[in-house]
Design a protein around this motif. Structure first.
Motif, PDB file in Angstrom:
ATOM      1  N   ALA A  10     -10.068   3.808  12.841  1.00  0.00           N
ATOM      2  CA  ALA A  10      -9.502   4.065  11.576  1.00  0.00           C
ATOM      3  C   ALA A  10      -8.417   3.074  11.367  1.00  0.00           C
ATOM      4  O   ALA A  10      -8.180   2.228  10.347  1.00  0.00           O
ATOM      5  N   THR A  11      -7.411   2.792  12.283  1.00  0.00           N
ATOM      6  CA  THR A  11      -6.403   1.990  12.473  1.00  0.00           C
ATOM      7  C   THR A  11      -6.909   0.502  12.298  1.00  0.00           C
ATOM      8  O   THR A  11      -6.319  -0.240  11.531  1.00  0.00           O
ATOM      9  N   ALA A  12      -7.645   0.481  13.294  1.00  0.00           N
ATOM     10  CA  ALA A  12      -8.292  -1.063  13.095  1.00  0.00           C
ATOM     11  C   ALA A  12      -8.983  -1.688  11.916  1.00  0.00           C
ATOM     12  O   ALA A  12      -8.679  -2.673  11.300  1.00  0.00           O
ATOM     13  N   ASP A  13      -9.643  -0.473  11.245  1.00  0.00           N
ATOM     14  CA  ASP A  13     -10.480  -0.868   9.841  1.00  0.00           C
ATOM     15  C   ASP A  13      -9.353  -1.266   8.947  1.00  0.00           C
ATOM     16  O   ASP A  13      -9.293  -2.028   8.267  1.00  0.00           O
ATOM     17  N   ALA A  14      -8.236  -0.381   8.792  1.00  0.00           N
ATOM     18  CA  ALA A  14      -7.300  -0.471   7.793  1.00  0.00           C
ATOM     19  C   ALA A  14      -6.632  -1.901   8.036  1.00  0.00           C
ATOM     20  O   ALA A  14      -6.093  -2.464   6.881  1.00  0.00           O
ATOM     21  N   VAL A  15      -6.342  -2.326   9.100  1.00  0.00           N
ATOM     22  CA  VAL A  15      -5.712  -3.501   9.576  1.00  0.00           C
ATOM     23  C   VAL A  15      -6.447  -4.524   9.150  1.00  0.00           C
ATOM     24  O   VAL A  15      -6.235  -5.820   8.324  1.00  0.00           O
ATOM     25  N   HIS A  16      -7.694  -4.357   9.426  1.00  0.00           N
ATOM     26  CA  HIS A  16      -8.682  -5.569   8.891  1.00  0.00           C
ATOM     27  C   HIS A  16      -8.931  -5.686   7.618  1.00  0.00           C
ATOM     28  O   HIS A  16      -9.062  -6.906   7.008  1.00  0.00           O
ATOM     29  N   VAL A  17      -9.022  -4.624   7.016  1.00  0.00           N
ATOM     30  CA  VAL A  17      -8.836  -4.731   5.282  1.00  0.00           C
ATOM     31  C   VAL A  17      -7.663  -5.504   4.767  1.00  0.00           C
ATOM     32  O   VAL A  17      -7.926  -6.351   4.019  1.00  0.00           O
ATOM     33  N   SER A  29       1.544  -2.171  -1.831  1.00  0.00           N
ATOM     34  CA  SER A  29       2.017  -2.356  -0.412  1.00  0.00           C
ATOM     35  C   SER A  29       2.217  -0.851   0.087  1.00  0.00           C
ATOM     36  O   SER A  29       2.213  -0.464   1.435  1.00  0.00           O
ATOM     37  N   VAL A  30       2.934   0.002  -0.895  1.00  0.00           N
ATOM     38  CA  VAL A  30       3.544   1.451  -0.495  1.00  0.00           C
ATOM     39  C   VAL A  30       2.319   2.195  -0.271  1.00  0.00           C
ATOM     40  O   VAL A  30       2.179   2.948   0.870  1.00  0.00           O
ATOM     41  N   ALA A  31       1.196   2.200  -0.791  1.00  0.00           N
ATOM     42  CA  ALA A  31       0.100   2.994  -0.638  1.00  0.00           C
ATOM     43  C   ALA A  31      -0.707   2.344   0.639  1.00  0.00           C
ATOM     44  O   ALA A  31      -1.178   3.502   1.155  1.00  0.00           O
ATOM     45  N   TYR A  32      -0.764   1.238   1.012  1.00  0.00           N
ATOM     46  CA  TYR A  32      -1.312   0.755   2.206  1.00  0.00           C
ATOM     47  C   TYR A  32      -0.472   1.431   3.385  1.00  0.00           C
ATOM     48  O   TYR A  32      -1.048   1.582   4.262  1.00  0.00           O
ATOM     49  N   ALA A  33       0.964   1.121   3.336  1.00  0.00           N
ATOM     50  CA  ALA A  33       1.648   1.423   4.227  1.00  0.00           C
ATOM     51  C   ALA A  33       1.568   3.273   4.481  1.00  0.00           C
ATOM     52  O   ALA A  33       1.386   3.631   5.777  1.00  0.00           O
ATOM     53  N   ASN A  34       1.315   3.818   3.439  1.00  0.00           N
ATOM     54  CA  ASN A  34       1.210   5.501   3.803  1.00  0.00           C
ATOM     55  C   ASN A  34      -0.216   5.541   4.238  1.00  0.00           C
ATOM     56  O   ASN A  34      -0.117   6.481   5.057  1.00  0.00           O
ATOM     57  N   ALA A  35      -1.252   4.809   4.073  1.00  0.00           N
ATOM     58  CA  ALA A  35      -2.351   5.369   4.558  1.00  0.00           C
ATOM     59  C   ALA A  35      -2.374   4.625   6.070  1.00  0.00           C
ATOM     60  O   ALA A  35      -2.973   5.505   6.929  1.00  0.00           O
ATOM     61  N   LEU A  36      -1.892   3.873   6.170  1.00  0.00           N
ATOM     62  CA  LEU A  36      -1.828   3.328   7.724  1.00  0.00           C
ATOM     63  C   LEU A  36      -0.829   4.193   8.473  1.00  0.00           C
ATOM     64  O   LEU A  36      -1.262   4.480   9.761  1.00  0.00           O
ATOM     65  N   LEU A  37       0.146   4.797   7.801  1.00  0.00           N
ATOM     66  CA  LEU A  37       1.020   5.742   8.559  1.00  0.00           C
ATOM     67  C   LEU A  37       0.155   6.926   8.783  1.00  0.00           C
ATOM     68  O   LEU A  37       0.365   7.827   9.950  1.00  0.00           O
ATOM     69  N   GLY A  38      -0.942   7.554   7.932  1.00  0.00           N
ATOM     70  CA  GLY A  38      -1.675   8.755   8.191  1.00  0.00           C
ATOM     71  C   GLY A  38      -2.554   8.365   9.218  1.00  0.00           C
ATOM     72  O   GLY A  38      -2.533   9.296  10.014  1.00  0.00           O
ATOM     73  N   VAL A  39      -3.263   7.191   9.473  1.00  0.00           N
ATOM     74  CA  VAL A  39      -4.010   7.061  10.482  1.00  0.00           C
ATOM     75  C   VAL A  39      -3.249   6.768  11.714  1.00  0.00           C
ATOM     76  O   VAL A  39      -3.882   7.505  12.917  1.00  0.00           O
ATOM     77  N   GLY A  40      -2.189   6.464  11.683  1.00  0.00           N
ATOM     78  CA  GLY A  40      -1.371   6.301  13.045  1.00  0.00           C
ATOM     79  C   GLY A  40      -0.886   7.810  13.476  1.00  0.00           C
ATOM     80  O   GLY A  40      -0.872   7.954  14.585  1.00  0.00           O
ATOM     81  N   ARG A  41      -0.882   8.688  12.703  1.00  0.00           N
ATOM     82  CA  ARG A  41      -0.191  10.053  12.921  1.00  0.00           C
ATOM     83  C   ARG A  41      -1.615  10.648  13.473  1.00  0.00           C
ATOM     84  O   ARG A  41      -1.472  11.481  14.508  1.00  0.00           O
TER      85      ARG A  41
END
Length: 100
Positions: A10-17, A29-41
């Protein structure tokens, strides 16, 4: 391990997108950062679950150590002192139980 692997994907997919430029027009950018933070957690929770897992037998102990070694090599990361202690303690506990 499956949960951890899914979180890594999921992290790799988010970065790829993001890298493909898809997120720039549809997501802030904020929504993307929050989504990435969620998959990171989720990834961190999965990693900690594996680290803190006490194997039931020798086979599981080998699988746990093999998975952690592969993860650390693939990501170039290291375990914290507390994580290393947890891994070693679980291995010692399992070894003692098998010898007894």
């Amino acid at each position: 391990m499956d949960q951890h692997i899914a979180a890594l994907w999921a992290t790799a997919d988010a970065v790829h997108v993001s890298n493909a430029g898809i997120a720039t027009t549809e997501v802030t950018s904020v929504a993307y950062a929050n989504a990435l933070l969620g998959v990171g957690r989720k990834e961190e929770a999965g990693r900690l679950a594996i680290i803190n897992y006490t194997p039931r037998d020798y086979r599981e102990a080998k699988l746990k150590l093999t998975y952690l070694a592969a993860y650390l090599i693939a990501t170039g990361s290291t375990l914290t002192a507390n994580e290393m202690d947890a891994v070693l303690e679980a291995t010692r506990d399992r070894s003692s139980a098998l010898v007894s």
